[in-house]
Motif scaffolding. Structure first.
Motif, mmCIF file in Angstrom:
data_model
loop_
_atom_site.group_PDB
_atom_site.id
_atom_site.type_symbol
_atom_site.label_atom_id
_atom_site.label_comp_id
_atom_site.label_asym_id
_atom_site.label_seq_id
_atom_site.Cartn_x
_atom_site.Cartn_y
_atom_site.Cartn_z
ATOM 1 N N UNK A 258 2.526 77.409 -44.379
ATOM 2 C CA UNK A 258 3.037 76.131 -43.891
ATOM 3 C C UNK A 258 2.780 75.062 -44.940
ATOM 4 N N UNK A 291 14.552 63.725 -38.488
ATOM 5 C CA UNK A 291 15.370 62.534 -38.205
ATOM 6 C C UNK A 291 16.636 62.477 -39.053
ATOM 7 N N UNK B 6 2.069 78.061 -35.339
ATOM 8 C CA UNK B 6 1.628 76.903 -36.097
ATOM 9 C C UNK B 6 2.856 76.091 -36.482
ATOM 10 N N UNK B 7 2.819 74.787 -36.249
ATOM 11 C CA UNK B 7 3.927 73.943 -36.673
ATOM 12 C C UNK B 7 3.439 72.984 -37.753
ATOM 13 N N UNK B 8 4.373 72.440 -38.494
ATOM 14 C CA UNK B 8 4.023 71.549 -39.587
ATOM 15 C C UNK B 8 3.651 70.168 -39.059
ATOM 16 N N UNK B 10 4.129 67.547 -40.882
ATOM 17 C CA UNK B 10 4.869 66.628 -41.755
ATOM 18 C C UNK B 10 5.697 65.621 -40.957
ATOM 19 N N UNK B 11 6.022 65.976 -39.701
ATOM 20 C CA UNK B 11 6.907 65.133 -38.904
ATOM 21 C C UNK B 11 6.148 64.014 -38.205
ATOM 22 N N UNK B 13 6.752 60.658 -38.238
ATOM 23 C CA UNK B 13 7.510 59.524 -37.723
ATOM 24 C C UNK B 13 8.540 59.922 -36.671
ATOM 25 N N UNK B 14 8.598 61.215 -36.329
ATOM 26 C CA UNK B 14 9.562 61.668 -35.330
ATOM 27 C C UNK B 14 9.161 61.247 -33.931
ATOM 28 N N UNK B 60 4.677 59.790 -45.495
ATOM 29 C CA UNK B 60 5.701 60.070 -44.485
ATOM 30 C C UNK B 60 5.559 59.237 -43.226
#
Lengths: 412, 148
Positions: A258, A291, B6-8, B10-11, B13-14, B60
């Motif tokens: 990741x 987004x 597992x997720x990133x 990085x997001x 501002x979502x 970010x």
């Protein structure tokens, strides 16, 4: 009826209470009912197969109990489907039905029927060998039958170790003679053949080590037992295929790395026991653009390469060809896809993908979309299409079986 | 599916499940995540507030600036304005219903108003529990899988 169910529940929970220590623990009841219709726009390729519509309904209950101290857990998940067109698709299965002991610290013991998923990639489930595929549900091999097991899990500082003893091999389900999405000859699931040491009652064994190291998630697994994937021989009558189950030994590795918006994924196996020992692997990535178009939507772009080195073929005893691997459609294929998540309160999402056979350019494509409706409902659309199918490709027998499914599920 | 993935992260501002809250609005406000500029004092609803501009130092972020109103008595954050990447006022967060848990104060009502869409999300907490005995080891895949 309700009265007697309640009293049964009460006596079970009383019995569990003595087992669990002091009090009655905590029950949780849930479930889902779904109505679904599949439509096949093209006429069937083989005699006996139905045309057009395939209405169907499913019911899955979900019953959970946990002792007050959380150490004892019981899960029962029965599943059933009624299908208007294919008798084989009308079936019931205990998806899960187990007792689990969770120690205070670092180990759990599970006894009963359960589902275990291993793997990382999207396009194929190569290392996922514990549960048999419920092949009448769909052709994506994602629906699984409950597998009886004793599973000991150790959760330590050095990672997680799962040890499995798997009695009670389950044979794969396949569409019946009237069903779509099958081979030219129907499969006689009542008369499976167990080759060599693979007696029907033989016990299987598996072990898995998994852990994470920084941005890496890694799983290493070993399996020795009866292959979940059968090969086929032609029945003496010549009118059906008989599934043949071999005893195999398989080692596998699955990883995910990741890194920001990138997920790098890979799965690989080495399997012995079906013809010559072979290697198969899938590797690829998912890159997410957050987004997109200044909307709250997230777009995931997927690409994976699939390789399988097996010698597949029929088992033709009369020609002395008794050792071959099961058919696969993934010898040398490229998968690309896109996942669109709308990030709305209805959790709307879409996934579409195309698999191309690099050797003969046969194409298969799928689209899945889902959305929640209100608090308790979900609507799903699924479609699978086959293009440019080479007559020698495994997909040739399903080339007229493009379909569209609409499913409405009510959760309780 | 009952799988643990597992997720990133990085997001940042979502939006969180279609709400007016972004993931970065939930995370802890540690001192080193921002650089700060003192703007001045202001009286709001009879309370004296310090007004502080804070600029995200992490990558970010969806914001160029956050303007925070902090009351001078209890040092509780009462209001935050979020300014988008073009510098325009994007959202206003109002924090209220502060309650105390052994000396720790927590807001139980968070109201986020998005000035671009005129939508509002209310995030209501019923109760906080501290020192539940959880540690980092409770968030590995194997443990998460056995909770349900």
């Amino acid at each position: 009826m309700r009265q007697s169910l309640n009293s049964v529940a009460a006596s079970i929970s009383a019995a569990l209470a003595t087992l669990g220590g002091a009090s009655a623990g905590e029950w949780e009841f849930g479930g889902e009912v779904a109505g679904e219709v599949r439509y096949f726009p093209q006429s069937a390729q083989f005699p006996d197969q139905f045309d057009d519509w395939q209405p169907s309904g499913t019911l899955q209950a979900d019953l959970r109990w946990k002792s007050d101290d959380g150490k004892h857990q019981i899960v029962v998940v029965p599943f059933g489907r009624l299908d208007a067109q294919d008798d084989n698709r009308t079936h019931a299965d205990l998806r899960e039905g187990y007792y689990r002991y969770v120690s205070n610290s670092d180990w759990t013991l599970l006894i009963g029927a359960a589902k275990v998923f291993w793997g990382t990639v999207e396009s194929r489930h190569l290392v996922d060998v514990i549960n048999q595929t419920d092949g009448v549900e769909d052709i994506d091999e994602e629906d699984k039958l409950g597998q009886p097991m004793v599973k000991l899990s150790l959760l330590k500082g050095w990672g997680q170790l799962d040890l499995f003893v798997l009695p009670g091999f389950r044979t794969r389900t396949f569409p019946g003679p009237e069903g779509r999405l099958r081979f030219a000859l129907p499969i006689d699931t009542d008369n499976p053949i167990f080759e060599r040491n693979a007696r029907r009652g033989a016990v299987d064994y598996a072990a898995r080590y998994s852990n994470f190291f920084g941005n890496w998630d890694v799983g290493v697994s070993a399996f020795h037992g009866t292959s979940r994937e059968p090969r086929f021989t032609i029945a003496p009558t010549g009118a059906a295929l008989l599934p043949v189950y071999d005893r195999i030994t398989q080692g596998s590795l699955d990883v995910q790395y990741t890194a920001g918006a990138w997920l790098w994924k890979g799965e690989a196996i080495v399997r012995g026991g079906q013809g010559k020992t072979f290697f198969a692997g899938v590797a690829g990535f998912e890159y997410t653009v957050y987004q997109i178009f200044d909307k709250p939507w997230d777009l995931g772009l997927l690409a994976e390469y699939l390789y399988d080195g097996r010698d597949d073929g029929f088992v033709l005893e009369t020609f002395g060809l008794t050792s071959a691997a099961p058919f696969t459609a993934f010898q040398n294929d490229v998968f690309t896809g896109a996942r669109l998540a709308f990030n709305d309160t209805q959790d709307t999402s879409m996934l579409a993908g195309v698999s191309v056979d690099v050797d003969d350019s046969s194409l298969s494509m799928f689209v899945e979309a889902e959305r929640r409706l209100g608090q308790n409902w979900r609507a799903e659309l699924e479609s699978r299409l086959f293009f440019n199918v080479d007559p020698a490709n495994l997909a040739a027998s399903v080339r007229n079986d493009d379909f569209l499914t609409f499913r409405l599920t009510r959760y309780f | 599916m009952k799988r643990v993935k597992r997720i990133s992260s990085a997001n940042k501002s979502g939006p969180f499940v279609g709400s007016e809250f972004a993931f970065e609005d939930f995370t802890l406000t540690e001192l080193n995540k921002f650089t700060y500029a003192y703007v001045g004092e202001e009286e709001v609803d009879g309370m004296m507030m310090d007004v502080v501009d804070r600029f995200p130092r992490y990558e970010k972020s969806g914001y160029t600036k956050q303007k925070a109103w902090i009351d001078q008595d209890a040092y509780q954050v009462r209001k935050i304005e979020f300014y988008d990447r073009r510098g325009g006022l994007l959202k206003t967060l109002t924090l209220s219903d502060y309650r105390e848990y052994d000396g720790v104060w927590r807001a139980h009502k968070l109201v986020m108003i998005n000035h671009k869409t005129n939508k509002e999300t209310d995030l209501i907490y019923s109760e906080f529990e501290f020192k539940t005995g959880l540690d980092a080891g409770d968030f590995v895949k194997g443990v998460l899988l056995r909770i349900r």
